[in-house]
Scaffold this motif. Structure first.
Motif, short mmCIF file in Angstrom:
data_model
loop_
_atom_site.label_atom_id
_atom_site.label_comp_id
_atom_site.label_asym_id
_atom_site.label_seq_id
_atom_site.Cartn_x
_atom_site.Cartn_y
_atom_site.Cartn_z
N THR A 22 0.67 -1.26 0.19
CA THR A 22 -0.09 0.01 0.00
C THR A 22 0.72 1.36 -0.27
OG1 THR A 22 -1.95 1.01 1.06
CG2 THR A 22 -0.09 -0.02 2.65
N ARG A 68 -3.68 2.94 6.73
CA ARG A 68 -4.32 2.20 5.45
C ARG A 68 -5.71 2.21 5.16
NH1 ARG A 68 -0.44 -3.16 5.25
NH2 ARG A 68 1.57 -2.12 6.23
N LYS A 75 -3.81 4.21 0.53
CA LYS A 75 -4.28 3.41 -0.45
C LYS A 75 -4.91 2.05 0.30
CE LYS A 75 -3.02 5.54 -3.88
NZ LYS A 75 -4.03 6.44 -4.59
N SER A 77 -5.28 -2.22 1.22
CA SER A 77 -4.32 -3.06 1.71
C SER A 77 -4.95 -4.37 2.07
CB SER A 77 -3.54 -2.61 2.88
OG SER A 77 -2.79 -3.63 3.29
#
Length: 268
Positions: A22, A68, A75, A77
């Motif tokens: 990520t 995350r 992004k 994950s």
């Protein structure tokens, strides 16, 4: 990092830091002040710290980031575990070239901060834990059912808010599992030894009353779990208990948190 680059004053920076599968949205104010890394609540964003960073001012180097799948930019994950959250502290500090920092965590972030400080005494200047990381056995089968029902109930409108960054881009099941995992980590048998191993100046700032999802005096009973911790470990103290509840403490009682940050930095 070269000797010459290490001697330069870090510039302000905002961007994405890759980690595992990520990338995390990070803001670093730069400057020559003592670095402070801020660890968010479980589903909160770095914007929650704006009152505290303004109170502390430019003499400190403020590093904030979204975990995350939180906020607008971090992004997705395959791993939303607690251990991943602890690893991300290392990733952010390494990417920004910070060897030692004050760790400030609220709620879920207080648990992350306690674990990180316990594992990294040489890299931790001090820790401020805001209404979190209190050892208490609050998770049982009935609570697991209650947590899953809660996140299923709020899950229907979450997609509407995700573009704003106000809710995580995680499924209701993923959010519930994260909360249940935290309940296991909070158990006295699990968290107590972690806090006992902390060897750097650590201060708690506690809220009052209930929090989202709690009932009656549940939250106050959880906070009382700190009494034995403070009695065992002289490095840990309760700096303040403020009138705000769990959700409002960063917005309303940031001066008390700022005082605790200054206290641990001075008590090196």
């Amino acid at each position: 990092m070269t000797k010459n680059s290490a001697s330069r004053t870090p510039s302000a920076w905002t961007g994405m830091i890759p980690v595992d599968d990520t990338a995390l949205a990070v803001t670093d104010t730069g400057g020559s002040g003592t670095p402070v890394i801020y660890l968010n609540g479980q589903f909160a964003t770095q914007s929650y710290w704006r009152h505290l960073t303004a109170e502390l001012g430019p003499e400190w180097r403020h590093i904030t980031y979204d975990e995350r799948a939180r906020g607008k930019k971090s992004k997705l994950s395959a791993d939303y575990s607690f251990e991943a959250a602890v690893r991300d502290v290392d990733a952010v500090l390494a990417a920004r070239g910070v060897e030692r920092a004050v760790v400030v965590g609220w709620s879920y972030g207080a648990f992350v901060g306690a674990h990180w400080a316990s594992r990294n005494p040489d890299r931790t200047i001090g820790a401020v834990l805001v209404d979190g990381a209190q050892p208490f056995d609050w998770l049982d089968e009935a609570m697991e059912v209650r947590i899953r029902k809660l996140f299923r109930r709020i899950g229907w409108f979450a997609p509407l808010l995700r573009p704003t960054g106000l809710v995580p881009r995680m499924s209701a099941e993923q959010q519930a599992e994260s909360n249940i995992e935290l309940g296991r980590i909070a158990r006295e048998s699990e968290l107590g030894p972690v806090l006992d191993r902390i060897s750097v100046p650590t201060r708690y700032v506690l809220a009052s009353g209930s929090s989202f999802g709690s009932r009656g005096d549940e939250q106050e009973r959880i906070r009382a779990g700190l009494d034995a911790v403070v009695a065992r470990n002289p490095k840990i103290r309760i700096s303040a208990k403020v009138s705000s509840n769990h959700g409002a403490i960063l917005r309303k009682d940031f001066p008390a948190i700022a005082a605790a940050v200054r206290e641990v930095a001075a008590d090196r």
